[in-house]
Structures are given as C-alpha cells and as structure tokens.
Design a protein around this motif. Structure first.
Motif, PDB file in Angstrom:
ATOM      1  N   MET A  70      25.361  31.142   3.200  1.00  0.00           N
ATOM      2  CA  MET A  70      26.144  30.045   3.655  1.00  0.00           C
ATOM      3  C   MET A  70      27.380  30.028   2.643  1.00  0.00           C
ATOM      4  SD  MET A  70      24.318  29.154   6.360  1.00  0.00           S
ATOM      5  CE  MET A  70      25.006  27.462   6.949  1.00  0.00           C
ATOM      6  N   GLU A  71      28.457  30.561   3.153  1.00  0.00           N
ATOM      7  CA  GLU A  71      29.793  30.323   2.333  1.00  0.00           C
ATOM      8  C   GLU A  71      30.425  29.003   2.852  1.00  0.00           C
ATOM      9  OE1 GLU A  71      32.442  33.677   2.942  1.00  0.00           O
ATOM     10  OE2 GLU A  71      32.144  33.742   4.804  1.00  0.00           O
ATOM     11  N   PRO A  72      31.146  28.645   1.715  1.00  0.00           N
ATOM     12  CA  PRO A  72      31.996  27.410   1.865  1.00  0.00           C
ATOM     13  C   PRO A  72      33.214  27.864   2.513  1.00  0.00           C
ATOM     14  CG  PRO A  72      31.856  27.797  -0.518  1.00  0.00           C
ATOM     15  CD  PRO A  72      30.989  28.829  -0.008  1.00  0.00           C
ATOM     16  N   ILE A  73      33.593  27.313   3.513  1.00  0.00           N
ATOM     17  CA  ILE A  73      34.784  27.649   4.395  1.00  0.00           C
ATOM     18  C   ILE A  73      35.806  26.380   4.479  1.00  0.00           C
ATOM     19  CG2 ILE A  73      33.671  29.569   5.380  1.00  0.00           C
ATOM     20  CD1 ILE A  73      33.903  27.715   7.989  1.00  0.00           C
ATOM     21  N   GLY A  74      35.307  25.127   4.282  1.00  0.00           N
ATOM     22  CA  GLY A  74      36.305  24.165   4.430  1.00  0.00           C
ATOM     23  C   GLY A  74      35.516  22.711   3.854  1.00  0.00           C
ATOM     24  N   VAL A  75      36.446  21.948   3.834  1.00  0.00           N
ATOM     25  CA  VAL A  75      35.874  20.441   3.478  1.00  0.00           C
ATOM     26  C   VAL A  75      36.516  19.516   4.506  1.00  0.00           C
ATOM     27  CG1 VAL A  75      35.755  20.964   0.817  1.00  0.00           C
ATOM     28  CG2 VAL A  75      37.763  19.989   1.988  1.00  0.00           C
ATOM     29  N   TRP A  76      35.810  18.397   4.795  1.00  0.00           N
ATOM     30  CA  TRP A  76      36.152  17.575   5.480  1.00  0.00           C
ATOM     31  C   TRP A  76      35.857  16.190   5.003  1.00  0.00           C
ATOM     32  CZ3 TRP A  76      33.369  14.283   9.038  1.00  0.00           C
ATOM     33  CH2 TRP A  76      31.920  14.448   9.110  1.00  0.00           C
ATOM     34  N   VAL A  77      36.488  15.075   5.398  1.00  0.00           N
ATOM     35  CA  VAL A  77      36.375  13.660   4.836  1.00  0.00           C
ATOM     36  C   VAL A  77      35.596  12.746   5.795  1.00  0.00           C
ATOM     37  CG1 VAL A  77      37.357  11.732   3.727  1.00  0.00           C
ATOM     38  CG2 VAL A  77      38.341  14.023   3.295  1.00  0.00           C
ATOM     39  N   ARG A  78      34.534  12.359   5.621  1.00  0.00           N
ATOM     40  CA  ARG A  78      33.801  11.513   6.492  1.00  0.00           C
ATOM     41  C   ARG A  78      34.479   9.872   6.556  1.00  0.00           C
ATOM     42  NH1 ARG A  78      27.924  13.203   7.086  1.00  0.00           N
ATOM     43  NH2 ARG A  78      28.032  15.113   5.967  1.00  0.00           N
ATOM     44  N   ARG A  79      33.945   9.373   7.533  1.00  0.00           N
ATOM     45  CA  ARG A  79      34.763   7.677   7.769  1.00  0.00           C
ATOM     46  C   ARG A  79      34.824   7.216   6.529  1.00  0.00           C
ATOM     47  NH1 ARG A  79      32.203   6.681  13.594  1.00  0.00           N
ATOM     48  NH2 ARG A  79      33.268   8.017  14.865  1.00  0.00           N
ATOM     49  N   ASN A  80      33.491   7.175   5.949  1.00  0.00           N
ATOM     50  CA  ASN A  80      33.573   6.338   4.582  1.00  0.00           C
ATOM     51  C   ASN A  80      34.291   6.877   3.344  1.00  0.00           C
ATOM     52  OD1 ASN A  80      31.881   8.381   3.806  1.00  0.00           O
ATOM     53  ND2 ASN A  80      30.184   7.549   3.735  1.00  0.00           N
ATOM     54  N   GLY A  81      34.950   8.017   3.703  1.00  0.00           N
ATOM     55  CA  GLY A  81      35.681   8.762   2.374  1.00  0.00           C
ATOM     56  C   GLY A  81      34.802   9.667   1.601  1.00  0.00           C
ATOM     57  N   GLU A  82      33.594   9.866   2.009  1.00  0.00           N
ATOM     58  CA  GLU A  82      33.016  10.930   1.364  1.00  0.00           C
ATOM     59  C   GLU A  82      33.419  12.186   1.752  1.00  0.00           C
ATOM     60  OE1 GLU A  82      28.352  11.363   0.214  1.00  0.00           O
ATOM     61  OE2 GLU A  82      28.913  10.991   2.422  1.00  0.00           O
ATOM     62  N   TRP A  83      33.413  13.195   0.911  1.00  0.00           N
ATOM     63  CA  TRP A  83      33.699  14.551   1.202  1.00  0.00           C
ATOM     64  C   TRP A  83      32.674  15.421   1.531  1.00  0.00           C
ATOM     65  CZ3 TRP A  83      37.924  17.718  -1.420  1.00  0.00           C
ATOM     66  CH2 TRP A  83      39.220  17.117  -1.460  1.00  0.00           C
ATOM     67  N   SER A  84      32.611  16.238   2.491  1.00  0.00           N
ATOM     68  CA  SER A  84      31.622  17.245   2.853  1.00  0.00           C
ATOM     69  C   SER A  84      32.124  18.455   2.803  1.00  0.00           C
ATOM     70  CB  SER A  84      30.977  16.966   4.010  1.00  0.00           C
ATOM     71  OG  SER A  84      30.155  15.585   4.123  1.00  0.00           O
ATOM     72  N   VAL A  85      31.070  19.710   2.553  1.00  0.00           N
ATOM     73  CA  VAL A  85      31.780  21.128   2.471  1.00  0.00           C
ATOM     74  C   VAL A  85      31.066  21.467   3.914  1.00  0.00           C
ATOM     75  CG1 VAL A  85      31.305  23.169   1.309  1.00  0.00           C
ATOM     76  CG2 VAL A  85      31.342  21.245  -0.067  1.00  0.00           C
ATOM     77  N   ILE A  86      32.031  22.424   4.490  1.00  0.00           N
ATOM     78  CA  ILE A  86      31.524  23.079   5.726  1.00  0.00           C
ATOM     79  C   ILE A  86      31.013  24.446   5.267  1.00  0.00           C
ATOM     80  CG2 ILE A  86      32.281  23.854   8.004  1.00  0.00           C
ATOM     81  CD1 ILE A  86      34.492  21.701   7.911  1.00  0.00           C
ATOM     82  N   HIS A  87      29.874  25.021   5.691  1.00  0.00           N
ATOM     83  CA  HIS A  87      29.403  26.154   5.452  1.00  0.00           C
ATOM     84  C   HIS A  87      29.191  26.789   6.659  1.00  0.00           C
ATOM     85  CE1 HIS A  87      27.757  24.295   1.734  1.00  0.00           C
ATOM     86  NE2 HIS A  87      28.088  25.340   1.112  1.00  0.00           N
ATOM     87  N   ARG A  88      29.522  28.242   6.507  1.00  0.00           N
ATOM     88  CA  ARG A  88      29.149  29.404   7.665  1.00  0.00           C
ATOM     89  C   ARG A  88      28.506  30.456   7.055  1.00  0.00           C
ATOM     90  NH1 ARG A  88      34.646  31.303   9.642  1.00  0.00           N
ATOM     91  NH2 ARG A  88      34.498  32.370   7.972  1.00  0.00           N
ATOM     92  N   CYS A  89      27.391  30.888   7.832  1.00  0.00           N
ATOM     93  CA  CYS A  89      26.301  31.782   7.600  1.00  0.00           C
ATOM     94  C   CYS A  89      27.098  33.268   7.665  1.00  0.00           C
ATOM     95  CB  CYS A  89      25.273  31.767   8.126  1.00  0.00           C
ATOM     96  SG  CYS A  89      23.900  33.105   7.850  1.00  0.00           S
ATOM     97  N   ARG A  90      27.244  34.198   6.690  1.00  0.00           N
ATOM     98  CA  ARG A  90      27.661  35.289   6.732  1.00  0.00           C
ATOM     99  C   ARG A  90      27.037  36.226   7.815  1.00  0.00           C
ATOM    100  NH1 ARG A  90      28.500  37.001   0.295  1.00  0.00           N
ATOM    101  NH2 ARG A  90      29.987  35.238  -0.052  1.00  0.00           N
ATOM    102  N   ARG A  91      25.630  35.868   7.769  1.00  0.00           N
ATOM    103  CA  ARG A  91      25.000  36.835   8.851  1.00  0.00           C
ATOM    104  C   ARG A  91      24.998  36.356  10.217  1.00  0.00           C
ATOM    105  NH1 ARG A  91      18.844  37.507   6.621  1.00  0.00           N
ATOM    106  NH2 ARG A  91      20.016  39.054   5.078  1.00  0.00           N
ATOM    107  N   CYS A  92      24.664  35.212  10.489  1.00  0.00           N
ATOM    108  CA  CYS A  92      24.667  34.731  11.832  1.00  0.00           C
ATOM    109  C   CYS A  92      25.620  33.761  12.247  1.00  0.00           C
ATOM    110  CB  CYS A  92      23.083  34.054  12.298  1.00  0.00           C
ATOM    111  SG  CYS A  92      22.824  32.420  11.337  1.00  0.00           S
TER     112      CYS A  92
END
Length: 140
Positions: A70-92
């Motif tokens: 699962m490679e990191p392809i982006g980040v997004w900020v949740r409503r509470n200001g917390e960051w999350s990493v968006i992962h995409r599987c290289r295989r599927c």
C-alpha cells in the motif's frame, strides 16, 4: 503457542477491538517499525516511508487476501484537523485512509501533500492564457 497468540491467528476481528503492540520490519524501506508509544492504538504503516501492506478489507479484520504494498499517494485533513494518509494498493488498486501517527516522517508527509502543487496536471506557464480564454483575470 499461548492463548493470546492463538486468538490473534484464529479470530478474524481480533485487531478491531485490541491494540496491536507488535513491531515489524517495513517491506519497502527495511525500517524497523516499533509499536506506537503514544497517541495511536494501531500501527499499520511504516513511520519512515509511510508504506503499508494490504491486510484488511475493513480496518482491523485482517481478511484481505491481496497482501500487496500500500503506497502513500496523498494526504487529507479530517474535520477535526487531523491528517490522514491515503494509501493505494499496487497490486489490486484498493484505496484506504489511515491516521498519521505522532512519529511519522514529517518530510515525507509534506512531500506527499505538496506533490499536486509541484507537478500540476497542466502547464503552469499557460495559466494566464487559460484564464483569459475562460473570461477571467489573473489575480494581483
């Protein structure tokens, strides 16, 4: 094998309700990843390169048969200001979102966040021309 280890192997929903205190070695960069010291109950990605493995269909179920990177392809900020990493599987191609941990690599996080600005999908030098075509003006 003790009872707790046997339960981890046999109970598919075990990690949904129990903290994961196991360390692991990253399959991408080889970094020795320790369990989280504070803030997070589950460590599911490398805190150096932010990569993960496709183990879950739903968080904590360990039901995915893919096992791809699962490679990191982006980040997004949740409503509470917390960051999350968006992962995409290289295989599927499966997409998932994971909270960042307090000890995640800040340089890697910022480089992922700035990637759309650094590599826009259009020629930056033609923005003025495109704005005029659309009937707008370049802000001063």
């Amino acid at each position: 094998m003790n009872r707790e280890n046997k339960k981890k192997l046999l109970d598919k929903g075990y990690y949904k309700n129990h903290a994961c205190n196991d360390g692991f070695t990253c399959k991408v960069c080889g970094w020795k990843v320790n369990p989280p010291l504070y803030g997070e109950r589950h460590r599911n990605h490398c805190n150096n390169c932010l990569s993960s493995l496709h183990l879950d269909n739903e968080p904590g179920d360990r039901a995915a048969d893919c096992g791809g990177i699962m490679e990191p392809i982006g980040v997004w900020v949740r409503r509470n200001g917390e960051w999350s990493v968006i992962h995409r599987c290289r295989r599927c191609g499966h997409l998932s979102s994971n909270h960042i941990a307090p000890d995640d690599n800040p340089v890697k996080l910022m480089s992922i966040a700035m990637q759309p600005v650094a590599c826009p999908p259009f020629p930056v030098e033609r923005i003025d021309e495109m704005l005029k075509t659309m009937g707008g003006e370049m802000p001063v």
